[in-house]
Design a protein around this motif. Structure first.
Motif, PDB file in Angstrom:
ATOM      1  N   SER A 139      -2.405   6.274  -3.751  1.00 41.11           N
ATOM      2  CA  SER A 139      -1.530   5.027  -4.428  1.00 41.11           C
ATOM      3  C   SER A 139      -2.339   3.752  -4.649  1.00 41.11           C
ATOM      4  CB  SER A 139       0.384   4.543  -4.177  1.00 41.11           C
ATOM      5  OG  SER A 139       0.612   5.408  -4.497  1.00 41.11           O
ATOM      6  N   ILE A 140      -3.679   3.690  -3.777  1.00 38.89           N
ATOM      7  CA  ILE A 140      -4.172   2.115  -3.680  1.00 38.89           C
ATOM      8  C   ILE A 140      -5.459   2.381  -5.153  1.00 38.89           C
ATOM      9  CG2 ILE A 140      -6.123   1.212  -2.444  1.00 38.89           C
ATOM     10  CD1 ILE A 140      -4.583   2.533   0.307  1.00 38.89           C
ATOM     11  N   PRO A 141      -5.744   3.310  -5.767  1.00 40.70           N
ATOM     12  CA  PRO A 141      -7.107   3.182  -6.806  1.00 40.70           C
ATOM     13  C   PRO A 141      -5.423   2.928  -7.643  1.00 40.70           C
ATOM     14  CG  PRO A 141      -7.483   5.474  -5.369  1.00 40.70           C
ATOM     15  CD  PRO A 141      -5.841   4.484  -4.692  1.00 40.70           C
ATOM     16  N   VAL A 142      -4.594   3.652  -7.989  1.00 35.83           N
ATOM     17  CA  VAL A 142      -3.884   2.997  -8.939  1.00 35.83           C
ATOM     18  C   VAL A 142      -2.970   1.635  -9.385  1.00 35.83           C
ATOM     19  CG1 VAL A 142      -1.454   3.097 -10.507  1.00 35.83           C
ATOM     20  CG2 VAL A 142      -2.652   5.493  -9.419  1.00 35.83           C
ATOM     21  N   TYR A 143      -2.644   1.127  -7.747  1.00 31.43           N
ATOM     22  CA  TYR A 143      -2.085  -0.681  -7.272  1.00 31.43           C
ATOM     23  C   TYR A 143      -3.660  -1.145  -7.632  1.00 31.43           C
ATOM     24  CZ  TYR A 143      -0.869  -4.556  -5.094  1.00 31.43           C
ATOM     25  OH  TYR A 143      -1.216  -5.997  -4.770  1.00 31.43           O
ATOM     26  N   LEU A 144      -4.967  -1.208  -7.252  1.00 33.49           N
ATOM     27  CA  LEU A 144      -5.806  -1.859  -7.138  1.00 33.49           C
ATOM     28  C   LEU A 144      -6.441  -1.483  -8.915  1.00 33.49           C
ATOM     29  CD1 LEU A 144      -8.181  -0.721  -4.580  1.00 33.49           C
ATOM     30  CD2 LEU A 144      -7.289  -2.556  -4.288  1.00 33.49           C
ATOM     31  N   ALA A 145      -6.122  -1.195 -10.476  1.00 31.48           N
ATOM     32  CA  ALA A 145      -6.440  -0.808 -11.006  1.00 31.48           C
ATOM     33  C   ALA A 145      -5.578  -2.169 -11.736  1.00 31.48           C
ATOM     34  CB  ALA A 145      -6.968   0.288 -11.778  1.00 31.48           C
ATOM     35  N   THR A 146      -4.459  -2.016 -11.143  1.00 30.79           N
ATOM     36  CA  THR A 146      -3.355  -2.073 -12.411  1.00 30.79           C
ATOM     37  C   THR A 146      -2.288  -3.585 -11.634  1.00 30.79           C
ATOM     38  OG1 THR A 146      -1.611  -0.306 -11.531  1.00 30.79           O
ATOM     39  CG2 THR A 146      -2.606  -0.247 -13.109  1.00 30.79           C
ATOM     40  N   SER A 147      -2.475  -3.863 -10.827  1.00 28.47           N
ATOM     41  CA  SER A 147      -1.403  -4.790  -9.833  1.00 28.47           C
ATOM     42  C   SER A 147      -0.558  -4.789  -9.177  1.00 28.47           C
ATOM     43  CB  SER A 147      -1.636  -6.781 -10.548  1.00 28.47           C
ATOM     44  OG  SER A 147      -3.624  -6.377 -10.437  1.00 28.47           O
ATOM     45  N   PHE A 148       0.053  -3.110 -10.013  1.00 27.27           N
ATOM     46  CA  PHE A 148       1.240  -2.906  -9.549  1.00 27.27           C
ATOM     47  C   PHE A 148       1.763  -1.498  -9.448  1.00 27.27           C
ATOM     48  CE2 PHE A 148       1.400  -2.223 -14.061  1.00 27.27           C
ATOM     49  CZ  PHE A 148       1.824  -0.790 -14.008  1.00 27.27           C
TER      50      PHE A 148
END
Length: 133
Positions: free
Chosen positions: A118-127
């Motif tokens: 989930s870390i790359p998704v969060y860094l790309a989208t902020s959620f």
């Protein structure tokens, strides 16, 4: 603090302040000794349980439960000034909600784990979107 209405069939908790004076007209005066914001929100919830948060104005988080309909609504104001954090575990039949995440983490059934995927998704989208699958 939760407030019970309609012979304890509806429970409402409001954190914050409602500013829309027209919502205060939803009551019939029976709750004059109750918290005015909770009473107003309960009146709106009784009329339109699925859409009532859209009619609320102010800085708030609200939780509403209607035992007759077995319907619950958790909502926050449009700017998320009073956030609502929640955790659901269908296997345990558990729903937790609070105005601070640390209250959720304090429950013994909640495991704090980091999802490395989930870390790359969060860094790309902020959620983080809901789990897929």
């Amino acid at each position: 603090m939760p407030h019970w209405f309609e012979d304890e069939e509806v429970v409402m908790a409001v954190d914050g302040t409602l500013t829309d004076a027209s919502l205060r007209e939803h009551g019939d005066g029976a709750g004059a000794d109750q918290n005015a914001d909770a009473f107003a929100a309960a009146g709106a919830f009784e009329q339109e349980p699925s859409t009532f948060p859209a009619g609320l104005d102010g800085i708030f988080a609200v939780a509403a439960w209607d035992a007759r309909r077995r319907k619950m609504v958790l909502a926050a104001d449009r700017t998320n000034s009073m956030p609502v954090f929640y955790y659901a575990d269908e296997g345990l039949g558990l729903l937790l909600f609070a105005s601070e995440a640390k209250a959720i983490y304090a429950h013994p059934s909640v495991k704090m784990e980091v999802s490395l995927s989930s870390i790359p998704v969060y860094l790309a989208t902020s959620f983080l979107p809901p789990p897929l699958g």
